[in-house]
Every structure is written in C-alpha cells, then in structure tokens.
Design a protein around this motif. Sequence first.
Motif, PDB file in Angstrom:
ATOM      1  N   THR A  16      -6.871   0.293  -9.580  1.00 11.56           N
ATOM      2  CA  THR A  16      -7.004  -0.013  -8.149  1.00 11.56           C
ATOM      3  C   THR A  16      -7.094   1.260  -7.314  1.00 11.56           C
ATOM      4  OG1 THR A  16      -5.728  -2.035  -8.508  1.00 11.56           O
ATOM      5  CG2 THR A  16      -5.892  -1.265  -6.233  1.00 11.56           C
ATOM      6  N   LEU A  75     -12.187  -4.598  -4.071  1.00 12.49           N
ATOM      7  CA  LEU A  75     -13.130  -4.483  -2.962  1.00 12.49           C
ATOM      8  C   LEU A  75     -14.485  -5.060  -3.355  1.00 12.49           C
ATOM      9  CD1 LEU A  75     -12.288  -0.848  -1.802  1.00 12.49           C
ATOM     10  CD2 LEU A  75     -11.794  -2.955  -0.547  1.00 12.49           C
ATOM     11  N   ARG A  98      -5.015  -0.045   2.193  1.00  8.07           N
ATOM     12  CA  ARG A  98      -4.808  -1.059   1.149  1.00  8.07           C
ATOM     13  C   ARG A  98      -3.436  -0.874   0.502  1.00  8.07           C
ATOM     14  NH1 ARG A  98      -8.544  -1.040  -3.092  1.00  8.07           N
ATOM     15  NH2 ARG A  98      -8.377  -3.290  -3.325  1.00  8.07           N
ATOM     16  N   GLU A 105      -2.211  -3.668  -2.028  1.00 12.70           N
ATOM     17  CA  GLU A 105      -2.893  -3.670  -3.332  1.00 12.70           C
ATOM     18  C   GLU A 105      -2.442  -2.465  -4.170  1.00 12.70           C
ATOM     19  OE1 GLU A 105      -5.713  -5.877  -0.556  1.00 12.70           O
ATOM     20  OE2 GLU A 105      -4.336  -4.186  -0.431  1.00 12.70           O
TER      21      GLU A 105
END
Length: 356
Positions: free
Chosen positions: A46, A7, A200, A203
Amino acid sequence: MGSIPTLPGLESRMIQTPRIQMHVLMGGPKDGIPVLLVHGNASSSTYWEETMLALPPSFRAIAPDLRGYGDTEDKLVDATRGCMDWVDDLLGLMDVLGLQKFHVAGHSLGGSVVWAMLAAHPERVLSATVICPGSPFGFGGTKGLEGTPCAPDYAGSGGGIVNPEFARLMAEKYRGSEYPASPRTVMNSFYWKPPFKHPREEELLSGLLSERIGPDKYPGDFEPSPHWPGVAPGKFGPANAISPKYIGDSVERMLTATPKPPILWVRGSDDQIVSDFSLFNMGTLGKMGAVPGWPGDEVHPPQPMVGQTRYVLERYAANGGYFREEVIADTGHSPHMEKPEVFDPIFHAHLKAASS
C-alpha cells in the motif's frame, strides 16, 4: 484481491509462485519495463501506490507484499539466511511473471532486501534505488564505518530490541493514538517528519497493522546476552533477518559482483529511524540515558547508519559501480511519500538512464 482498498488504476492480484502465494499490486502497461517495489517493515505494498501511479507510461510497476506482511501467504522468515528468504520469494515472483531483468526499488527494510539482491543476483537488476535503507552491514549492533560488531554475539540487534508495547498493540490491531508506542503515533511521528500527515492515513495504518506478530514472526525471538543491552538476535522474523549477525559476506559479495547496476540512494534530511543518531538504535538510546547501563561510546556507540551506507557505496563506485546520493530536505523516513514532487523526477530520471 487484497484486504486494503487500492487507488484507481492499480490491479490487486494473488499470484502463486514456487515458494509462496503472494499478494501483488500492479500498474502500467503489461509490456512496460518492470519496476519491482519492495516495501519496508511495519508496512505493505500500500505504501507504494502513489509512486506506482506516477511512473512514466513506459514502465510497469510491481509491488508485492513480502513474506510476513500484507495479504501474502503467512510463512516464517528464516532470519539465519539474512534477507534471502525475501530475495528468493521476489525472484520466484518475477520468474512466474516471465521477467528476467527489472529495476528494483526498496524502502527501509526493503532497501536491506535490495542490498542482498545486489550481492546474490545483480545480473537480474537493471538499476537499484534505495530509500532510507538499513545499513548494508545490518540494523543495530555495529560501530564504525566498516560495520565492526559491538559484541561477538551482535547484542543490540534483532528481535530483542523491538519495543514490545508497539508489537503488542500491532497484534491487537489497535488504531487509536493514546499511547506513545501506538502504531498510528509511531507512523505519524517517525515514518514522516511531523506535522506531515498522509491523506491515506487509514489505509497506510492498515498496511502497518498487516504485519504478522508473534515470537517467531515480529518482533521475533532473541537470546539472552552477557553484553549490553542484554539481548542478542534469535533465528526467526524480520527484525532478526536484518541483524548484522546474518549479513555474512553480503557486503563483500556486492562489492565484487558483476555486473554492478547503478544505484540511486535517497534519504530524508530529518530521518529519525535510519540516521547516524537513530532513535531506534540501542547505542543512541543508551547514550541518551533511555536504556540503562550503557557501556559508553568505545563499546557500543550510536551506529553510523548513513556513514556506513556511504562508505559501502563509495567502495562500490571504486570497484567500477555507480551511485548517486540525494537528500530530500524537510522529510523524514519516507521522502518518496512526503515530497513526491521532488522524489519522482529524480527516480524517473534514474530509471530512464538505466533503461536506455
């Protein structure tokens, strides 16, 4: 740079430490109060990104990929040391960054790493936060609030209890959802409470699939056992590192250590991975009839993971420490990601109170 897009507002770096080259995400002012964020199993740094960006401006977020995960150098985890390979890696990272004291937060397996850090080096820790942590006595193979082994060889814990189909599909980097054990299905069924879906998702799935797979990695090696369910821990990889076989006197050392950093314990009300009736625990699966030959509650009951954690933390408080338990309603195994609007204020208040 890491292999997974991050991000805006976060920095992705490779940092050489005395033990290992680590991939690290960072955010916030360089002179901010450091907050070390330790991810769980089958995930990566992440999983912390939104938490990092939400920190108050006086804090510096540091989220590494652990050994065995993400873009950090591929080195074996010596499970006979419990979680200490990870603790030593993390302290080496903080030394290179010149950070003597810091807040630490750990999610799931990362919470198990935090327990080990509090036992070995509490003098480095300003405060600790554990989110849906593994029991301080280890994952699987124990019964009762005091973590009594179900069998002398800790059968029912370690690499042999991992679903081999899940590991096989991880190794194939499989991104579909056709199978019950597919990584995407497991993530959306158990990491959070359905029908929640993270924006997300792709990801995060990449982070899950970044874990190193193999007989000496994940799921790890195991030994045949004469005790139900027939497998005992091996010596390598994350699943063995969190076995109670290798916890040793870690709980007692945490309870007697000084100083005693304040602990925030956050859990999801509907967590199916870490609970007193965990669907990832052999005792539970045996009782449900999903694993044959279950010897009964007397021999191998469902591990009371939440009860064990509360038992240890109440002793921590009785020995001069402090803890606070927060249950976030209508969430699963990742309440900080499912309901950040509830988690973040609690977390920030804990950091500020311990920083002042």
